[in-house]
Scaffold this motif. Structure first.
Motif, PDB file in Angstrom:
ATOM      1  N   MET A 184       1.139  -0.962   0.457  1.00  9.86           N
ATOM      2  CA  MET A 184       0.107   0.299   0.290  1.00  9.86           C
ATOM      3  C   MET A 184       1.149   1.235  -0.034  1.00  9.86           C
ATOM      4  O   MET A 184       1.994   1.106   0.719  1.00  9.86           O
ATOM      5  CB  MET A 184       0.278  -0.089   1.394  1.00  9.86           C
ATOM      6  N   VAL A 185       0.066   2.157  -0.233  1.00  6.65           N
ATOM      7  CA  VAL A 185       0.964   3.768  -0.356  1.00  6.65           C
ATOM      8  C   VAL A 185       0.118   4.737   0.282  1.00  6.65           C
ATOM      9  O   VAL A 185      -0.972   4.682   0.356  1.00  6.65           O
ATOM     10  CB  VAL A 185       0.775   4.313  -1.959  1.00  6.65           C
ATOM     11  N   HIS A 186       1.094   5.294   1.644  1.00  9.03           N
ATOM     12  CA  HIS A 186       0.508   6.284   2.163  1.00  9.03           C
ATOM     13  C   HIS A 186       0.899   7.372   2.279  1.00  9.03           C
ATOM     14  O   HIS A 186       2.050   8.077   1.697  1.00  9.03           O
ATOM     15  CB  HIS A 186       0.782   5.669   3.797  1.00  9.03           C
ATOM     16  N   ALA A 187      -0.004   8.511   2.304  1.00 13.19           N
ATOM     17  CA  ALA A 187       0.153   9.850   2.660  1.00 13.19           C
ATOM     18  C   ALA A 187       0.263  10.956   3.693  1.00 13.19           C
ATOM     19  O   ALA A 187      -1.353  10.207   3.917  1.00 13.19           O
ATOM     20  CB  ALA A 187      -0.339  10.411   1.017  1.00 13.19           C
ATOM     21  N   ALA A 188       0.037  11.401   4.053  1.00 15.36           N
ATOM     22  CA  ALA A 188      -0.341  12.300   5.548  1.00 15.36           C
ATOM     23  C   ALA A 188      -0.267  13.842   4.843  1.00 15.36           C
ATOM     24  O   ALA A 188       0.893  14.257   3.869  1.00 15.36           O
ATOM     25  CB  ALA A 188       0.436  12.268   6.255  1.00 15.36           C
ATOM     26  N   TRP A 189      -1.042  14.463   5.675  1.00 14.81           N
ATOM     27  CA  TRP A 189      -0.995  16.050   5.498  1.00 14.81           C
ATOM     28  C   TRP A 189      -1.307  16.413   6.502  1.00 14.81           C
ATOM     29  O   TRP A 189      -2.644  15.689   7.253  1.00 14.81           O
ATOM     30  CB  TRP A 189      -2.465  16.354   4.185  1.00 14.81           C
ATOM     31  N   THR A 190      -0.556  17.816   6.858  1.00 15.63           N
ATOM     32  CA  THR A 190      -0.594  18.178   8.653  1.00 15.63           C
ATOM     33  C   THR A 190      -1.578  19.014   8.015  1.00 15.63           C
ATOM     34  O   THR A 190      -1.042  20.025   7.007  1.00 15.63           O
ATOM     35  CB  THR A 190       0.134  18.222   9.340  1.00 15.63           C
ATOM     36  N   LYS A 191      -0.511  20.293   8.898  1.00 15.07           N
ATOM     37  CA  LYS A 191      -1.681  22.200   9.042  1.00 15.07           C
ATOM     38  C   LYS A 191      -0.670  22.647   8.194  1.00 15.07           C
ATOM     39  O   LYS A 191      -0.707  23.931   7.646  1.00 15.07           O
ATOM     40  CB  LYS A 191      -1.240  22.385  10.466  1.00 15.07           C
ATOM     41  N   ARG A 192       1.369  22.148   8.319  1.00 13.22           N
ATOM     42  CA  ARG A 192       2.005  22.461   7.477  1.00 13.22           C
ATOM     43  C   ARG A 192       1.772  22.062   5.752  1.00 13.22           C
ATOM     44  O   ARG A 192       2.469  23.762   5.200  1.00 13.22           O
ATOM     45  CB  ARG A 192       3.145  22.042   7.276  1.00 13.22           C
ATOM     46  N   ASP A 193       0.836  22.017   5.918  1.00 16.51           N
ATOM     47  CA  ASP A 193      -0.030  21.503   3.907  1.00 16.51           C
ATOM     48  C   ASP A 193      -1.171  22.337   4.112  1.00 16.51           C
ATOM     49  O   ASP A 193      -1.975  21.742   2.853  1.00 16.51           O
ATOM     50  CB  ASP A 193       0.585  19.894   3.783  1.00 16.51           C
ATOM     51  N   GLY A 194      -1.924  22.744   4.722  1.00 12.76           N
ATOM     52  CA  GLY A 194      -3.145  23.055   4.698  1.00 12.76           C
ATOM     53  C   GLY A 194      -3.983  22.611   4.458  1.00 12.76           C
ATOM     54  O   GLY A 194      -5.338  22.989   5.059  1.00 12.76           O
ATOM     55  N   ALA A 195      -3.877  21.595   5.566  1.00 10.89           N
ATOM     56  CA  ALA A 195      -5.106  20.115   6.100  1.00 10.89           C
ATOM     57  C   ALA A 195      -4.689  20.289   7.796  1.00 10.89           C
ATOM     58  O   ALA A 195      -4.595  21.714   8.313  1.00 10.89           O
ATOM     59  CB  ALA A 195      -4.779  19.135   6.400  1.00 10.89           C
ATOM     60  N   PRO A 196      -6.680  20.609   8.052  1.00  7.44           N
ATOM     61  CA  PRO A 196      -7.373  20.414   8.372  1.00  7.44           C
ATOM     62  C   PRO A 196      -7.010  19.648   9.919  1.00  7.44           C
ATOM     63  O   PRO A 196      -6.764  18.487   9.528  1.00  7.44           O
ATOM     64  CB  PRO A 196      -8.691  20.051   8.517  1.00  7.44           C
ATOM     65  N   ALA A 197      -7.334  20.070  10.858  1.00  6.73           N
ATOM     66  CA  ALA A 197      -6.624  19.788  12.405  1.00  6.73           C
ATOM     67  C   ALA A 197      -8.088  19.168  13.082  1.00  6.73           C
ATOM     68  O   ALA A 197      -8.720  20.185  12.786  1.00  6.73           O
ATOM     69  CB  ALA A 197      -5.519  19.460  13.124  1.00  6.73           C
ATOM     70  N   ALA A 198      -7.958  17.234  13.576  1.00  9.03           N
ATOM     71  CA  ALA A 198      -9.268  17.322  14.132  1.00  9.03           C
ATOM     72  C   ALA A 198     -10.781  17.492  13.756  1.00  9.03           C
ATOM     73  O   ALA A 198     -11.669  18.342  14.294  1.00  9.03           O
ATOM     74  CB  ALA A 198      -9.528  17.791  15.852  1.00  9.03           C
ATOM     75  N   VAL A 199     -10.356  16.506  12.280  1.00  7.28           N
ATOM     76  CA  VAL A 199     -11.824  17.154  11.599  1.00  7.28           C
ATOM     77  C   VAL A 199     -13.062  16.264  12.516  1.00  7.28           C
ATOM     78  O   VAL A 199     -12.676  15.643  12.219  1.00  7.28           O
ATOM     79  CB  VAL A 199     -11.666  16.367  10.470  1.00  7.28           C
ATOM     80  N   PHE A 200     -14.060  17.308  12.464  1.00 10.44           N
ATOM     81  CA  PHE A 200     -15.398  15.940  12.975  1.00 10.44           C
ATOM     82  C   PHE A 200     -16.053  15.005  12.077  1.00 10.44           C
ATOM     83  O   PHE A 200     -16.366  14.489  12.318  1.00 10.44           O
ATOM     84  CB  PHE A 200     -16.817  17.405  13.330  1.00 10.44           C
ATOM     85  N   ASP A 201     -15.858  14.939  10.371  1.00  9.88           N
ATOM     86  CA  ASP A 201     -16.498  14.696   9.627  1.00  9.88           C
ATOM     87  C   ASP A 201     -15.958  15.217   8.375  1.00  9.88           C
ATOM     88  O   ASP A 201     -15.420  16.407   7.332  1.00  9.88           O
ATOM     89  CB  ASP A 201     -17.895  14.677   9.448  1.00  9.88           C
ATOM     90  N   MET A 202     -15.925  14.533   7.112  1.00  9.75           N
ATOM     91  CA  MET A 202     -15.692  14.008   5.861  1.00  9.75           C
ATOM     92  C   MET A 202     -17.150  13.257   4.613  1.00  9.75           C
ATOM     93  O   MET A 202     -17.480  12.904   5.394  1.00  9.75           O
ATOM     94  CB  MET A 202     -14.048  14.471   5.403  1.00  9.75           C
ATOM     95  N   ALA A 203     -16.783  14.038   3.350  1.00 17.59           N
ATOM     96  CA  ALA A 203     -17.767  13.181   2.486  1.00 17.59           C
ATOM     97  C   ALA A 203     -17.209  13.724   1.319  1.00 17.59           C
ATOM     98  O   ALA A 203     -16.607  14.950   1.036  1.00 17.59           O
ATOM     99  CB  ALA A 203     -19.466  13.893   2.511  1.00 17.59           C
ATOM    100  N   GLN A 204     -17.427  13.169   0.569  1.00 17.15           N
ATOM    101  CA  GLN A 204     -17.151  13.122  -1.033  1.00 17.15           C
ATOM    102  C   GLN A 204     -18.513  13.860  -2.003  1.00 17.15           C
ATOM    103  O   GLN A 204     -19.182  12.813  -2.450  1.00 17.15           O
ATOM    104  CB  GLN A 204     -17.007  12.076  -1.730  1.00 17.15           C
TER     105      GLN A 204
END
Length: 993
Positions: A31-51
Motif C-alpha cells: 500500500m501507499v500512504h500519504a499524510a497532510w498536516t497543518k503545514r500542508d494546509g490540512a485541517p486538524a481534528a476533523v469532525f466529519d468528511m464527505a465526497q
C-alpha cells in the motif's frame, strides 16, 4: 473453544461481506500512504468528511469547512458563494448534488448547485450540536445531536420523543440500516426504530455499545465502551462477540467497502486480513499523521481517508506489490524466475562482515533456502532452469537439485559479471577483468574459441532463441557470435545506448538497453527509441520482451511498459516513439535497480507476473490485473481574479470596465494519483484551440478586450481517461465608454471630419496658391498688353504714318503706290491683330463666357480651314473661377488648333458639360488620329502641345485623357473637379450629374 467458534463465525461473516462487494478485491499487502498536516494546509481534528458528486473531498472543522482536490486544501466559509451560518461545523453528508452541513451551535444547511437552505429553530431544530447527518434506506434524513435524534418531515424536523421509545439525552451516533430503520446508540442501551417510522424499541442494554459501522452484507460491526467488538445481525436482533487474535482491543473500528476492517489502537491504525490477523500497520508519527482516528471515508476510487488530531491521511493500494525481505537484505538484490514459477532472489553484499543467503519464492508464497551467497549474476537456460555465479563458483538449479563448479584458479576471486546459456548447452561467462569464457561439460575455454573475445570483460551476455550469442560492452559496442563468425556492432551501426547492460528478443527483434537509452535492431541497424514525449529511456538495467508481445523496462525511475499494440504500431509506422506506461514511486516503486553491476533487475514468471529488484525492494506486477481508474475527472473552475480583486466563479459574471488581465484557478478531483492529472483549457472568444497546461492548475490571460468569453477546462486522470464534459465559466468584460462601438464610430466621424477639414484646408491653400499664380499671370499679361500697346502697336502706327507720308510724296502713277498700299493694308491687319491680342490679354469675362470664347475660336478656325465646327453645352452653365476658365480655354484652344491644322478631319466638335461634381470639356475630331507611338510616348517628338495641356490640367487639379487610334480620330477630354472649377454660389444651379 469459544474463541475458535467466534473466530470461525466471524470468518464466515467476513467472507460473506467480501462476496457482497465484488467490485474490488480484498486489500493486498502493498500500500501507499500519504499524510497532510497543518503545514500542508490540512485541517486538524476533523469532525466529519464527505465526497461530493464531482469527487471533491470536504471536511468539517471548528474553523470552517475544507475542500481538497488531492493537491490543495482550501479553507472556506462559503459554498458556491453562499456563506455558512457558522464557521464552527460538525456533521456532514453528500447526497446527490447536495452537501448537508451541521453546526456545533445548532442548525443544518443544505447547499445545492449554487443555492442554500438553512434549517434552524423555526424549522424544529434546537440550538444544540449536530454530530451526524445520515439518510436511511427510505430516503428520510436523520440527524444525531446533543438534544437527541431528529428526522425531516417535509420542511420541518421532528424530535424523537421518549414516548416514541427512545430516552432523551445526548446522541452522538446512529447507523441507518438498509431496511430504513435506525440503530441508535445511547448510554442506556442500543435502540432500533421501525422500518418505516420513528418508533424505537430496546435491542440491548448490557453491552454498552458506543458506535457501529454498517457492513456490506447489512450487518453491523459494533464497538462497546470497554473496547469490545460485536457483530449485530438486524434480521434477528442478535449479537455475537468478536475476539481478535492477540487480544487486540481497539479504541475504534471502521469498515470499508471491500469488507476490510480497520482498527484504531493506541499507536495508529491496523488493517486486519481475512484471518482477522493484522495485515498492515500504520503507526504514528512515522507513517500516520496522528494516533487518534476521528473519522474514515472510502472514496469512489477505492482510497481510504483517515482524519487524525494532526491532519488527514490517505491509504491506497499500489500497482506494484513489494514482498517482505529478511532483515538486513537491502542491497545487491536480483530476481530470476525458472520454468516452475519459482523466483530466485539473489543478494550481493558489498559491505558488512555478514553473509545473507539467497532464497527462492514459490508460486504458493512459500520460501526455499539456498546455498547461494553474494550472487553477482544469473541466467535462465533455454530449458527453463537457472544458473547463478559469484566470485568463487557457478551453480545450477534443476529439478530440485543443486550443482556447482568452481571457477578456474586464474578466474577465482574475480566476480562473475554476466551469464548466458546457448542452445548448444555451453555456458558463457563474463568474469570481471578476465574477459569472456565458456564452460561446457566441466571444461573452461577462453573466449569460447574466439581469441578476440577472451581479453575484454563483457557487461552483459544474451543467448537468443536462434542459437546466437550477443555480448554487450561499454561505450556502444556489441558483438554477435554465430558459429565460427563474430560480427561487431558500434555507433556506426546506430547503436547509441551507452554501456550495453541488458538484451532480450521478442516480436522478431532484438532489444538492447543501456545507461543512455534503448534501441531495437531492425534491418541490420539499431534505432534509438523514446517515449511519446520524445524522452530517452535512460538508465535501463532490466529488459523483458514479455510473453504477451509487449516490452517491459526497468530503469532508475521505475518500470516502463510498452504494450504489444503500441509496439506493433510504432514498428509498423517506422516511428521511434513509443506510447509507454510508467510505474514509479507513485505506484509503490522504491529504490532503483543496480547500475554499476547490472544484476538481474527484471524477470517474467510463467504465470505472466513481472518481478523486479531494486537496491531496497523486491516486488511484482501482474500485467493482466493492473488496476486502473475508469472514472473520468470532473473539472471545475474554482477562482477568478483580476488585477484588482477576486470573484466567485459563477456563470454570467460581469467584470468591470478596463479589465485586461485575468487569472483563473481550476482543478479536478482525481484522488488516487493526483500528481499525474493533466489539464487543457481554452478561452472561447479569444482562441479556438486547446492549450496544454500539464499539471498546472492556473491559467493566465493578458490584454483582453471587452466582450463575451467562455473559459473551458478539461482534465485527464492518471490512466488517460479524459473528462466527459469540460468545466465551463461564462463571463463578460464591460466596455468602457471609450471602448464602445458608439465611441469608435464617433471617433471615426471625428477623424473623417478632420480629414475633410484638412482636405478643405488643402483645397483652399491650393486655390489660394493658384489664385496667386493666376494673379501673377494676369499681371504679366497686363504688362505684355501694355508693352504691345505702348511699344509694338505704337511703333506699327508710326510706321504706317511714315509710309503714308512717303506715299503722299510719290506721283499718283508711281508703281510704288501699289506696293505701299499693300504694305499699309498688311500693317493694318497686324495692327488689328495686335489690338485683338491686347484686348484678349486684358479681358476679364472669359471665366463667365467660356462657351462663347470657344465658339469664337472654333468659328474662326472653321472659316480659315474650311472644316465644320459644332459646340454643344450640357447642363446649366455656372460661373467659373478665373484661373480655371483661363486654363480650360488654353487647353481647348490648343486642342482645337491641333484638330483643325493636323487632323485632316472634316468635322470638329467641342462639348462643354456642367455637372455638380465635374466640369468636362471634350474636343473631338474624325481625322487621321494619333499613332500608337505618339500615344505611348504622350507627345510628338519636338512638339509640346500635349505635354503642355497635361501640365495645365494638373496645375488646376484636373485630369487630361487622350483617346485616339490611327484612322479613327481623336478625343481629348479635360475633367475638372466641380469644387475647384465653380465659384461659390447656389448649388441648385448645377445639375447633380
Amino acid at each position: 473453544m469459544f474463541f475458535r467458534s467466534a473466530l470461525f463465525g466471524f470468518l464466515v461473516f467476513l467472507f460473506s461481506t467480501v462476496a457482497a462487494a465484488p467490485q474490488r478485491p480484498y486489500w493486498h499487502t502493498s500500500m501507499v500512504h500519504a499524510a497532510w498536516t497543518k503545514r500542508d494546509g490540512a485541517p486538524a481534528a476533523v469532525f466529519d468528511m464527505a465526497q461530493d458528486q464531482r469527487g471533491m473531498l470536504w471536511f468539517t472543522a471548528t474553523d470552517g469547512i475544507y475542500r481538497f482536490d488531492g493537491v490543495r486544501f482550501e479553507r472556506t466559509t462559503a459554498i458556491d458563494g453562499n456563506p455558512l451560518r457558522s464557521s464552527n461545523t460538525s456533521g456532514m453528508l453528500a447526497v446527490g448534488t447536495a452537501l448537508w452541513i451541521g453546526y456545533n451551535f445548532g442548525g443544518v444547511s443544505v447547499f445545492d448547485q449554487g443555492k442554500v437552505r438553512h434549517y434552524g429553530a423555526a424549522e424544529g431544530l434546537p440550538e444544540r450540536s449536530v454530530y451526524r447527518i445520515e439518510r436511511n434506506g427510505n430516503g428520510v434524513m436523520w440527524i444525531a445531536s446533543s438534544a437527541g435524534l431528529y428526522w425531516l418531515d417535509g420542511a420541518r424536523w421532528r424530535h424523537v420523543e421518549p414516548e416514541d421509545g427512545l430516552p432523551s439525552g445526548d446522541f452522538h451516533y446512529f447507523t441507518a440500516l438498509p431496511d430504513g430503520s435506525i440503530l441508535a446508540y445511547h448510554p442506556q442501551g442500543l435502540y432500533r426504530s421501525s422500518a418505516n417510522g420513528h418508533q424505537f424499541h430496546l435491542v440491548s442494554k448490557d453491552k454498552q455499545i458506543e458506535i457501529g459501522h454498517l457492513l456490506p452484507n447489512g450487518d453491523v460491526l459494533a464497538v462497546s465502551v470497554d473496547h469490545r467488538l460485536y457483530r449485530y445481525t438486524p434480521r434477528d436482533d442478535k449479537f455475537q462477540a468478536v475476539n481478535l487474535p492477540g487480544g487486540e482491543q481497539p479504541f475504534g473500528v471502521f469498515v470499508d467497502h471491500r469488507g476490510g476492517i480497520w482498527i484504531n489502537t493506541d499507536d495508529g491504525v491496523k488493517l486486519l486480513g481475512r484471518d482477522l490477523r493484522v495485515q498492515r500497520t500504520f503507526l504514528a508519527p512515522q507513517n500516520l499523521s496522528g494516533k487518534l482516528i476521528y473519522s474514515m471515508l472510502e472514496d469512489r476510487e477505492g482510497n481510504v481517508w483517515l482524519t487524525t488530531e494532526n491532519g488527514v491521511d490517505r491509504i491506497r493500494e499500489s500497482r506494484l506489490t513489494a514482498i517482505s525481505l529478511p532483515p538486513r537484505m537491502f542491497s545487491g538484490l536480483s530476481v530470476r524466475a525458472d520454468r516452475n514459477g519459482t523466483v530466485w532472489i539473489g543478494n550481493y553484499q558489498t559491505t558488512g562482515n555478514y553473509e545473507l543467503h539467497s532464497f527462492g519464492l514459490h508460486a504458493d508464497g512459500s520460501r526455499e533456502a539456498t546455498p547461494l551467497t553474494n550472487i553477482t549474476a544469473t541466467a535462465r537456460a533455454p530449458d527453463g532452469s537457472v544458473w547463478f555465479g559469484n566470485a568463487e563458483q557457478i551453480w545450477h538449479r534443476e529439478d530440485g537439485r543443486w550443482r556447482s563448479w568452481p571457477l578456474p584458479p586464474g578466474l577465482r576471486g574475480h566476480e562473475v559479471q554476466a551469464l548466458a546459456m546457448d542452445r548448444a548447452g555451453r555456458l558463457w561467462v563474463s568474469v570481471l577483468r578476465k574477459g569472456v569464457h565458456v564452460l561446457h561439460e566441466g571444461q573452461w575455454q577462453a573466449g569460447g574459441g574466439h581469441a578476440e573475445l577472451a581479453p575484454r570483460t563483457a557487461v552483459s551476455l544474451y543467448a537468443d532463441p536462434q542459437g546466437a550469442v550477443w555480448i554487450g560492452y561499454p561505450g556502444n559496442h556489441l558483438a554477435l557470435v554465430q558459429g565460427d563468425a563474430v560480427r561487431q556492432f558500434g555507433p556506426e551501426d546506430g547503436l547509441a545506448v551507452g554501456n550495453v547492460t541488458v538484451m532480450d528478443s521478442g516480436a522478431g527483434h532484438l532489444w538492447v538497453g543501456g545507461d543512455q537509452g534503448v534501441a531495437v535492431l531492425a534491418g541490420g541497424r539499431f534505432t534509438a527509441l523514446s517515449d511519446a514525449a520524445g524522452a530517452r529511456m535512460n538508465g535501463v538495467s532490466g529488459l523483458v520482451a514479455s510473453s504477451d508481445g509487449g516490452l517491459w523496462l526497468h530503469g532508475a525511475d521505475g518500470l516502463i511498459r510498452i504494450t504489444a499494440p503500441a509496439l506493433k504500431a510504432a514498428l509498423a509506422g517506422g516511428g521511434q516513439r513509443l506510447r509507454a506506461e510508467h510505474f514509479d514511486y507513485l505506484d509503490g516503486h522504491e529504490g532503483k535497480p543496480a547500475q554499476l553491476r547490472p544484476l538481474s533487475a527484471l524477470t517474467e514468471a510463467p504465470d505472466g507476473r513481472l518481478w523486479y529488484a531494486t537496491t531496497g525492494s523486491v516486488g511484482w506486477i501482474d500485467p493482466a490485473r493492473i488496476d486502473s481508474n475508469p472514472l473520468p475527472p470532473a473539472p471545475q473552475i474554482t477562482a477568478l481574479r483580476t488585477d484588482l480583486q477576486g470573484y466567485f466563479p459563477q456563470s454570467g459574471l460581469v467584470l468591470p470596465q478596463r479589465t485586461t488581465n485575468l487569472e483563473l484557478d481550476f482543478t479536478a478531483a482525481a484522488l488516487s494519483i493526483p500528481e499525474r492529472v493533466r489539464f487543457r483549457y481554452r478561452l472561447v472568444g479569444l482562441e479556438s484551440g486547446w492549450r496544454d497546461a500539464g499539471a498546472r492548475r492556473t491559467a493566465f490571460y493578458t490584454n483582453l478586450s471587452p466582450g463575451q468569453y467562455r473559459f473551458e477546462v478539461s482534465a485527464m486522470n492518471e490512466d488517460g481517461v479524459w473528462s466527459t464534459t469540460p468545466g465551463v465559466l461564462a463571463f463578460s468584460i464591460t466596455p468602457a465608454f471609450t471602448q464602445t462601438l458608439w465611441f469608435k464610430a464617433m471617433c471615426g466621424l471625428v477623424v473623417l471630419g478632420a480629414l475633410y477639414l484638412l482636405y478643405c484646408w488643402r483645397l483652399a491653400l491650393a486655390t489660394r496658391r493658384m489664385a496667386e499664380r493666376m494673379g501673377e499671370r494676369r499681371r504679366e499679361r497686363e504688362r505684355i498688353a501694355r508693352t504691345l500697346h505702348d511699344n509694338f502697336l505704337q511703333s506699327v502706327q508710326t510706321l504706317m504714318i511714315f509710309f503714308s507720308q512717303v506715299k503722299k510724296g510719290l506721283s499718283p502713277t508711281d508703281p510704288a503706290q501699289k506696293r505701299i498700299d499693300a504694305a499699309l493694308d498688311a500693317a493694318d491687319l497686324v495692327l488689328n491683330e495686335g489690338r485683338s491680342q491686347v484686348h484678349e490679354l486684358r479681358s476679364n469675362t472669359l471665366q463667365e463666357e467660356l462657351d462663347s470664347a470657344l465658339a469664337g475660336v472654333g468659328q474662326a478656325l472653321a472659316e480659315q480651314h474650311g472644316v465644320r465646327f459644332a459646340l454643344e453645352v450640357t447642363g446649366a452653365p455656372a460661373p467659373l473661377r478665373e484661373e480655371i476658365a483661363a486654363e480650360a480655354y488654353a487647353i481647348a484652344r490648343e486642342a482645337m488648333l491641333n484638330a483643325f491644322r493636323h487632323a485632316n478631319s472634316d468635322d470638329v466638335r467641342v462639348t462643354l458639360a456642367y455637372t455638380r461634381k465635374h466640369l468636362v470639356l471634350t474636343v473631338a475630331d474624325r481625322g487621321q488620329g494619333l499613332s500608337a507611338e505618339v500615344l505611348a510616348a504622350g507627345e510628338r517628338p519636338g512638339h509640346w502641345g500635349l505635354p503642355g495641356m497635361r501640365e495645365r490640367a494638373e496645375s488646376v487639379g484636373g485630369t487630361l485623357a487622350v483617346h485616339s487610334a490611327a484612322g479613327a480620330g481623336t478625343r481629348i477630354i479635360l475633367r475638372l473637379p466641380g469644387r475647384r472649377a465653380y465659384r461659390r454660389g447656389p448649388a441648385s444651379a448645377i445639375p447633380p450629374q
